[in-house]
Design an enzyme around this catalytic site. Structure first.
Site, PDB file in Angstrom:
ATOM      1  CB  ALA A   1      -0.888  -0.001   1.234  1.00  0.00           C
TER       2      ALA A   1
ATOM      3  N   GLY B   1       0.609  -5.689  -0.187  1.00  0.00           N
ATOM      4  CA  GLY B   1      -0.141  -5.704  -1.441  1.00  0.00           C
ATOM      5  C   GLY B   1       0.722  -6.108  -2.629  1.00  0.00           C
TER       6      GLY B   1
ATOM      7  CD  GLU C   1      -2.729  -8.942   0.042  1.00  0.00           C
ATOM      8  OE1 GLU C   1      -2.642  -7.691   0.005  1.00  0.00           O
ATOM      9  OE2 GLU C   1      -3.594  -9.550   0.698  1.00  0.00           O
TER      10      GLU C   1
ATOM     11  CD  GLU D   1      -0.505  -6.785   4.536  1.00  0.00           C
ATOM     12  OE1 GLU D   1       0.226  -7.683   5.017  1.00  0.00           O
ATOM     13  OE2 GLU D   1      -0.563  -6.547   3.320  1.00  0.00           O
TER      14      GLU D   1
END
Ligand code: NAI
Length: 702
Positions: free
Chosen positions: A61, A102, A105, A125
């Protein structure tokens, strides 16, 4: 341009380019989906590679978007990953250096992954009180196995790519590249070899099972319960990964989403996100731009080899910077050096420091009794007795001997840095560097900016603080600076609580249950009650109208200074640190109440916590308003890194924000009715009153 698109023959390459770590902000996401659509539409393109420019594949992020609508604006990361998965042409992730959150991911949504050695792989996270919210908890177990994936998700720690590639049966990486430099080229070549292969492999279609699931997840739950007191996220990570083994992929994704959103709104996650941002913000000084020129610090001198001087020196030795310590007498030097050796040796014994490193560090240390030996140091830190007269002599001498341009710092905890600067002809070179005890351990460094301190001096000290791994917070000049000015109000309140009917152990227990490492009375016994006594005596002269409890003075009059005298607020057995309630102290407190004419009342733990914490908040508001601190987050960092404020509460100012400033003011109004409070104490600071009335907060919401 946050994502570049380029075609290499029949392979399209989309390169994320959003320095420093290719955060997946809105523009990058648009760049990715735009590139994918172009590549899918171009008949000459057979395969697609996603890569990262510069120092990372992607760090996840974009922190600049935290808490803003752009963070969630479509296409959000989940939607980008769907476009990747649904691409009719194979998508290969070319991974190097950093693949986190992210970023990982996104890579897991690709059909293939090729990684350079040395890449740091993580789903961090949990460190922000969250869990991976774009499929990480569902896809990582499918490629690494449940246990490895859960360990990574619950700890948030990074693992090296080659270590993961060696794990038997792993499906995270289809291939390892030879190097970071070659990964893109190798990914393009690899993409060609799989260009016509169908069906396209998807991580979501891999099976996910644990042979003894129930027992394993029970074990995992017990583990995180022990590890993560006060934090809900780790247990939710276990729930999410368990769902990957029990539910169909899309149902597991729905579970992950729900758990993620619930965590997002917990006070604990807000606290951890606040700390993450506040920590990065402390080094930003409104009128000192990032490109302010700095002075070079290659060697340091320290005056005084006492409790602080030794610990301060160790910080620089640990960072490879030579230190010269000056004392008045040889035996003081010998004692100081012996204490440093003892500290290092205990680290070696505990396996925390290699013997060679210990020797190398001590090799950087030298000692002297002569000021002339210091003249070439780039920075000198004074840590002599806390008396203005002594400091004056030292600074006059430093002004005489130090080379031009050297930075002259004082470790004073209470004295006026402007006055200290006035003892020299170079006040622009003078600054406060307030370390906390033990100085080689505590993270906090209050950097005291005098009225005449040069901007380059401030910038230099702030970046030096990073080198010695401290959290540096800038404070203006006032009595006690940020931290000790606030703690004084907290201690006064602790005294009033005892006068009104609480016992020291009740106060300590209540605030320890709130999360503080140690309550005020146990803390006093550890630090030495005589220190506060001396400060109160000075204050009694400077602020004769300030009301405070006399109980602590009475304790000191009995010689009960704390652990060092075997007795303080509590009794201590020889060689032990357990605090045992003292009947003598209880009697002393009762007698004092009688003298004051106070009938003791039962005080709830809730009231104790509120009075202690809101006393910090109110003084914090004054500090902000006076411009002593530049932002509420700085005050929170001081309390979190220097005073044991519980991390999951995010610091006193964020705690007040989450409690609601209106409610804080209401509570203060109630406290004004207590017998031991002069009304002034609980008069809300003007800034607090104003923000509460306007429905605002101290901190911008994160
Ligand atoms: P300390 O008493 O342990 O050490 C002071 C040392 O300075 C002694 O070894 C003494 O021989 C030496 N000294 C005194 N006058 C000197 C002179 N003119 N030239 C050279 N050396 C001289 O004191 P401590 O606790 O290390 O405190 C030092 C300073 O750090 C004080 O300003 C104190 O307020 C501040 N400080 C102390 C903290 C603590 O927790 N002890 C925390 C933060 C700051």
């Amino acid at each position: 341009m946050t994502a570049e698109y380029k075609v290499h023959g029949d392979v399209a390459v989309i390169t994320m380019n959003n320095p420093p770590v290719n955060g997946l902000g809105y523009d990058t996401r648009i760049g990715l989906t735009g590139g994918l659509e172009k590549a899918i539409a171009d008949a000459s393109v057979k395969a697609i590679v996603i890569a990262g420019a510069g120092r990372a594949f992607s760090g996840g992020a974009d922190i600049n978007e935290f808490g803003t609508p752009r963070a969630l604006a479509e296409p959000n990361l989940h939607s980008v990953i769907l476009v990747v998965e649904n691409s009719p042409k194979p998508v290969v992730a070319a991974i190097h250096s950093i693949v986190m959150g992210g970023g990982l991911e996104l890579a897991l949504g690709c059909h293939y992954r090729i990684a350079a050695p040395g890449a740091k792989v993580a789903l961090p996270e949990v460190k922000l009180g969250l869990l991976p919210g774009a499929g990480g908890t569902q896809r990582l177990p499918r490629v690494l196995g449940v246990e490895t994936a859960l360990n990574m998700i619950v700890s948030g720690e990074a693992v090296n790519s080659e270590l993961l590639a060696q794990q038997p049966g792993q499906k995270l990486f289809d291939r390892m590249a030879a190097s970071t430099e070659s990964v893109l080229e190798e990914a393009i070549a690899f993409a060609r070899t799989v260009a016509d292969k169908r069906p396209l492999p998807l991580v979501r279609e891999l099976p996910c099972k644990h042979p003894v699931g129930d027992a394993y997840f029970q074990f995992a739950r017990n583990m995180v319960k022990g590890m993560a007191r006060n934090l809900p996220a780790p247990a939710k990570c276990v729930d999410a990964v368990e769902a990957s083994t029990q539910k169909k992929f899309d149902d597991g994704m729905a579970t992950e989403r729900e758990l993620f959103i619930n965590l997002m709104f917990t006070p604990e996650s807000r606290a951890l996100r606040h700390i993450f941002m506040a920590e990065r913000a402390t080094s930003k000084i409104p009128d000192v731009p990032a490109d302010t020129p700095q002075r070079e610090i290659k060697s340091v001198a320290v005056i005084g080899a006492g409790t602080m001087g030794g610990g301060i020196s160790m910080n620089f030795l640990n960072a490879g910077i030579p230190v010269k310590i000056l004392e008045m007498k040889q035996d003081a030097l010998d004692r100081g050096v012996a204490t440093m050796r003892k500290n290092y040796e205990s680290q070696v014994k505990r396996g925390k420091l290699k013997a060679e490193k210990y020797e190398a560090r001590m090799g950087l240390l030298s000692t002297t009794l002569d000021y002339n030996d210091l003249k070439n140091a780039d920075l000198v830190i004074e840590a002599v007795f806390e008396e203005m007269g002594v400091k004056q002599k030292v600074f006059e001498k430093l002004d005489e001997v130090m080379k031009p341009g050297a930075i002259l710092a004082s470790n004073t905890s209470t004295l006026d840095v402007n006055k200290i600067a006035s003892f020299t002809k170079r006040p622009q070179d003078v600054i406060g560097m307030h370390f906390f005890s033990p100085a080689n351990v505590m993270k906090l460094l209050e950097v005291i900016r005098g009225a005449k301190t040069g901007k380059d001096v401030l910038a230099t000290v702030m970046s030096l603080a990073k080198k010695i791994k401290k959290t540096a917070v800038v404070s203006g000049v006032c009595d006690g600076f940020i931290g000790n000015r606030m703690v004084e109000q907290y201690s006064r309140q602790a005294g009033f609580l005892v006068d009104e009917g609480a016992t020291p152990q009740q106060v300590d227990k209540a605030i320890e249950r709130f999360g503080f490492a140690m309550g005020p009375f146990r803390m006093g016994d550890l630090a030495g009650n005589d220190i506060g006594w001396a400060i109160r005596k000075r204050r009694a002269i400077e602020h004769p109208n300030m009301l405070y409890s006399r109980t602590a003075d009475k304790l000191c009059e009995l010689g009960r200074f704390g652990q060092k005298t075997g007795a303080g607020w509590y009794d201590y057995q020889a060689g032990k640190r357990d605090a045992i309630p003292s009947p003598l102290v209880e009697k002393m407190i009762e007698d004092h109440r009688k003298e004051l004419g106070i009938a003791p009342r039962k005080i709830s733990d809730e009231e104790i916590v509120q009075r202690l914490v809101f006393s910090l908040v109110n003084e914090g508001a004054r500090i902000l308003e006076d411009g002593i601190a530049s932002r509420a987050g700085d005050i929170d960092m001081v309390y979190l890194t220097g005073y044991g404020f519980p991390l999951h509460r995010g610091g006193p100012m964020l705690y007040a924000d989450q409690f609601g400033l209106f409610n804080v003011v209401q509570a203060m109004k109630r406290f004004q009715r207590n017998p031991r409070d002069d009304v002034k104490f609980w008069e809300p600071a003007p800034l607090l009153a104003r923000l509460a009335a306007e429905g605002k907060t101290f901190n911008p919401t994160t």
